[in-house]
Design a protein around this motif. Structure first.
Motif, short mmCIF file in Angstrom:
data_model
loop_
_atom_site.label_atom_id
_atom_site.label_comp_id
_atom_site.label_asym_id
_atom_site.label_seq_id
_atom_site.Cartn_x
_atom_site.Cartn_y
_atom_site.Cartn_z
N SER A 98 7.25 0.86 15.10
CA SER A 98 6.35 0.07 15.94
C SER A 98 6.45 -1.41 15.67
O SER A 98 6.26 -2.23 16.56
CB SER A 98 4.90 0.55 15.73
OG SER A 98 4.48 0.29 14.40
N ALA A 99 6.76 -1.76 14.43
CA ALA A 99 6.80 -3.18 14.08
C ALA A 99 8.22 -3.68 13.83
O ALA A 99 8.47 -4.87 13.88
CB ALA A 99 5.94 -3.44 12.84
N GLY A 100 9.13 -2.75 13.54
CA GLY A 100 10.51 -3.14 13.36
C GLY A 100 10.84 -3.73 12.02
O GLY A 100 11.84 -4.42 11.86
N HIS A 101 10.01 -3.45 11.01
CA HIS A 101 10.33 -3.99 9.69
C HIS A 101 10.33 -2.87 8.66
O HIS A 101 9.83 -1.78 8.90
CB HIS A 101 9.33 -5.08 9.28
CG HIS A 101 7.91 -4.63 9.29
ND1 HIS A 101 6.98 -5.15 10.15
CD2 HIS A 101 7.26 -3.70 8.55
CE1 HIS A 101 5.81 -4.56 9.94
NE2 HIS A 101 5.96 -3.68 8.98
N ASN A 102 10.87 -3.14 7.50
CA ASN A 102 10.90 -2.15 6.44
C ASN A 102 9.52 -1.99 5.81
O ASN A 102 8.76 -2.95 5.71
CB ASN A 102 11.93 -2.53 5.37
CG ASN A 102 13.34 -2.32 5.87
OD1 ASN A 102 13.58 -1.46 6.72
ND2 ASN A 102 14.29 -3.10 5.36
N ASN A 103 9.26 -0.77 5.34
CA ASN A 103 7.92 -0.43 4.88
C ASN A 103 8.02 0.45 3.65
O ASN A 103 8.95 1.25 3.53
CB ASN A 103 7.19 0.32 6.01
CG ASN A 103 5.69 0.35 5.82
OD1 ASN A 103 5.22 0.82 4.80
ND2 ASN A 103 4.96 -0.14 6.80
N VAL A 104 7.07 0.30 2.75
CA VAL A 104 7.03 1.14 1.55
C VAL A 104 5.68 1.83 1.47
O VAL A 104 4.64 1.18 1.36
CB VAL A 104 7.24 0.31 0.26
CG1 VAL A 104 7.13 1.21 -0.96
CG2 VAL A 104 8.61 -0.34 0.28
N ALA A 105 5.67 3.13 1.59
CA ALA A 105 4.53 3.99 1.27
C ALA A 105 3.30 3.79 2.14
O ALA A 105 3.08 4.51 3.09
CB ALA A 105 4.17 3.88 -0.20
N TYR A 106 2.48 2.81 1.82
CA TYR A 106 1.16 2.71 2.42
C TYR A 106 0.95 1.41 3.17
O TYR A 106 0.12 0.59 2.83
CB TYR A 106 0.07 2.90 1.35
CG TYR A 106 0.03 4.31 0.81
CD1 TYR A 106 -0.40 5.36 1.61
CD2 TYR A 106 0.45 4.60 -0.48
CE1 TYR A 106 -0.44 6.66 1.14
CE2 TYR A 106 0.42 5.90 -0.96
CZ TYR A 106 -0.02 6.92 -0.15
OH TYR A 106 -0.06 8.21 -0.61
N GLY A 107 1.75 1.20 4.22
CA GLY A 107 1.52 0.09 5.14
C GLY A 107 1.78 -1.27 4.59
O GLY A 107 1.26 -2.25 5.11
#
Length: 751
Positions: A436-445
């Motif tokens: 939805s945002a197009g960026h990398n993410n770790v675990a909890y937002g």
């Protein structure tokens, strides 16, 4: 002597007179951070909290006067708490200029608003204090006043504890531009003075625009106290902190304005008249919010200072009423176990038991069960409150990543492979791309972006909680967020430590906001605002909306963030959950399930998992309750609950450690398999000590001096893992022992 030694190790130095009679705990301003060889004369200035003398300058007077220099002072209230102040400075600059004028009208007003802040500093340094009862219990064993006097002198001369006030600053700048145009239409009749020409109507028009720029800058400086240096007869250590500048969160929006209808002169041009009206352009507003913070600190290695005490053990001191001299060490060697028992039975000296076991082990070479003692209970970093435990943490986790959260609290037995994996026995979060945002993410937002307009994946100021504010903290764990790519692994411990720092930062932001606006809320209401702040970065106009509507349905639409979002009102489940949390105090997941509160809920979840999966009791081979060997299982205890799912072994302290880790109060480094060690850790972390079992509350950790811990569930029932039957039996179970002589104390988290 004993009282003086206790005072010196736990009381703040309050002035520059009679330094030998004051505490040796020094409170320094932020400006001294990083300096060496600080002196007592560089500390903050002490003021008496209040006085019956109307002419005496007191901290309370400065507070009531909103004195702009109040942060140069500190006080101590009647409860023995350190008193500081948050200072909010509001500067309003107005510049108004009308077309055609040479000069603009300028005006500047500055106001100050001070808010009292109390700090339980004694809990922060309790593990460094040497209580009177320690000397009394030592005296019962060594039976020698001269030795005790020497120990007192050692304690008094070898105590220097430094606290530093680290100021976090939030700057909120709002610039509003208003343009107002005054329209004037005039008709005058011009008469020829000779009377030879007819009267002539003359019409004039004037359109003058006045531009008014109002810049409101609200600077809030909030004090946070940290232990920065410890030098005692037990150990020495320093910790250094660095300030991390915040990245501005900016927004632009319009405020609609109403204009008057245009007016015209009348049709009769023989009549003099004048008409006017005002038109207003929509106001343009630009906001910028910047908050700095401090990193988690870098601690030096410990220095073990116990050699000086050990030397005293071999000095011959005269025995009272005798010419004979004898060493205290001889008595301690004989009665060591009695001494340990005396220390463990007194809540004020329990923290010294493991220390003295270590000292006696070092002195005699005999194994007193302290072989792994490394002064962890004296770690100055324990007092940063780095982890934010309990139901709020679980609420945010559940909404940011429900599948992962359900797995980690035991509601699901299948690990969500997109988010978590195991490598070399350690748990890791998998970096994934948020579609939805197009960026990398770790675990909890928490998005791994930084502010970089040329790289889309590194510039998403409106999505998630950006790691760019916490880059230094991640670097401390060996993680460079600038290089993370989809599929990379980040250790669970590192990610959760930074998650806790992020959450703590928003908790501080909300608490400061509420305090500055004079608003008092229930804990669940405050948690709802922290959840909103975590999601949106701010809580916008909450104070204004709440003052007008209170906790009513109208607040749902009136409350807006700085960007105009309505976090309590809308069709999304999360907005509804935020509103239910604020309005009813209930913490719901997306599936509509209520989240159990903190320690007790997690204790129930883990214990029921152990019951259903046939866990066994494992502690050490010679224990008569030991089960793993009898059952042909490997002899091992896991430091995390997740890892335990392989060997399915536990003991009382292991189980409680798992619960505290899952609740966010322990890190993996805090994990312990020893009940007494746990007692020491909880005391060192500043947990409230409950010495009367009738005052226990559900969720309290209960400690028995013979070496057992459990979690109180209420009504005389506990969650207990002290034997195979307790582990596999239905929980919670009744334990009458909490009302008996074996009960030592309970522990309750302060936050």
């Amino acid at each position: 002597m004993f009282f003086e030694a206790q005072i010196m190790t736990q009381e703040l130095k309050r002035g520059n007179d009679h330094l030998d009679k004051q505490g040796r705990v020094f409170l320094y301003p932020e400006s001294t951070l990083g300096q060496e060889n600080l002196t007592p004369y560089q500390t903050l200035t002490y003021l008496k909290y209040q006085s019956d003398d109307a002419n005496e300058n007191t901290f309370k007077k400065k507070l009531e006067a909103n004195a702009k220099d109040i942060q140069n002072y500190f006080s101590v209230n009647d409860n023995g708490e350190l008193v500081l102040a948050t200072l909010q400075t509001t500067v309003v600059k107005t510049e108004s200029k009308t077309d055609g004028d040479w000069f603009a009208d300028k005006d500047t007003t500055t106001t100050y608003f001070a808010t009292e802040v109390t700090v339980d500093y004694k809990s922060m340094i309790s593990q460094y204090a040497t209580p009177m009862n320690f000397f009394l219990e030592l005296g019962m064993v060594v039976r020698n006043p001269e030795f005790l006097a020497a120990v007192v002198d050692l304690v008094k001369t070898k105590t220097n504890i430094q606290l530093t006030v680290l100021n976090t600053t939030s700057v909120d700048v709002t610039t509003q531009v208003d343009k107002t145009t005054n329209h004037v239409r005039t008709r005058i009749i011009v008469t020829d003075p000779t009377g030879q020409a007819p009267d002539t109507p003359m019409e004039t028009s004037s359109d003058k625009t006045t531009t008014t720029t109002t810049t409101t800058t609200v600077t809030t400086v909030s004090p946070v106290v940290r232990v920065t240096s410890v030098d005692t007869w037990l150990c020495s250590q320093k910790i250094t902190y660095s300030k991390i500048p915040g990245t501005a969160i900016e927004d632009n929006y319009l405020i609609p304005q109403e204009s008057e209808d245009p007016k015209s002169l009348g049709d009769d041009d023989t009549v003099e008249e004048s008409v006017s009206w005002i038109t207003r352009e929509d106001s343009t507003v630009h906001t910028s919010i910047t908050s700095d913070t401090y990193d988690s600190g870098i601690a030096s290695d410990y220095t073990d200072n116990t050699d000086e005490f050990i030397k005293l053990l071999d000095v011959k001191y005269r025995i009272p009423n005798s010419k004979e001299k004898r060493t205290a060490g001889e008595y301690l060697k004989t009665d060591a176990e009695l001494f340990f028992q005396l220390l463990s039975q007194n809540p004020e000296t329990q923290g010294m038991e493991l220390v003295m076991r270590y000292i006696m082990q070092k002195y005699t070479g005999k194994d007193y069960g302290a072989e792994d003692f490394n002064f962890n209970m004296f770690d100055v970093r324990d007092f940063q409150n780095i982890l934010s435990g309990g139901v709020l943490s679980n609420y945010i986790k559940a909404w940011e990543n429900l599948a992962l959260w359900k797995y980690e609290v035991g509601e699901s037995t299948t690990p969500p492979t997109k988010y978590i994996t195991t490598k070399d026995g350690e748990q890791y979060y998998i970096v994934y791309e948020d579609g939805s945002a197009g960026h990398n993410n770790v675990a909890y937002g928490i998005a791994t972006y930084i502010s970089n307009s040329s790289n889309a994946k590194e510039n998403h100021p409106k999505y998630g909680v950006g790691y760019y504010n916490w880059e230094t903290d991640f670097l401390a764990y060996g993680v460079n967020v600038r290089t993370l790519n989809t599929g990379d692994l980040v250790s669970k411990e590192s990610a959760m430590a930074v998650f806790a720092l992020v959450l703590q930062g928003f908790e501080t932001k909300v608490d400061t906001y509420l305090s500055n606006n004079g608003i008092s809320l229930e804990q669940s209401q405050r948690d709802a605002l922290v959840a909103v702040c975590y999601q949106y970065g701010n809580i916008g106009n909450f104070a204004e909306a709440y003052r007008r509507y209170g906790n009513t349905e109208a607040l749902k639409t009136a409350f807006k963030t700085a960007s105009g979002a309505q976090p309590f009102n809308g069709s999304t489940d999360r907005k509804n959950a935020n509103w239910q949390l604020f309005y009813t105090g209930k913490y719901y997941t997306k599936e509509g399930n209520e989240i159990s509160s903190g320690i007790l809920g997690i204790a129930d979840q883990i214990h029921k998992y152990m019951e259903q999966n046939n866990y066994s009791y494992c502690v050490y081979g010679s224990n008569r309750y030991e089960e793993c060997g009898k059952l042909g299982k490997s002899h091992a205890l896991s430091t995390t609950f997740e890892a335990s799912k392989t060997n399915k072994n536990t003991c009382c302290a292991t189980y409680v450690s798992w619960v505290l880790q899952e609740a966010g109060y322990f890190t993996a480094a805090d994990h312990t398999n020893g009940a007494t060690t746990m007692s020491n850790k909880l005391r060192a972390k500043g947990w409230k000590v409950i010495t009367n079992s009738s005052e226990l509350q559900p969720g309290d950790v209960v400690y028995f001096g013979y070496g057992h811990v459990e979690i109180y569930a209420g009504d005389g029932k506990v969650y207990n893992a002290g034997s195979g039957n307790s582990i596999r039996g239905v929980s919670p179970a009744t334990d009458n022992g909490i009302y008996g002589s074996n009960f030592t104390c309970g522990f309750r988290p302060q936050n």
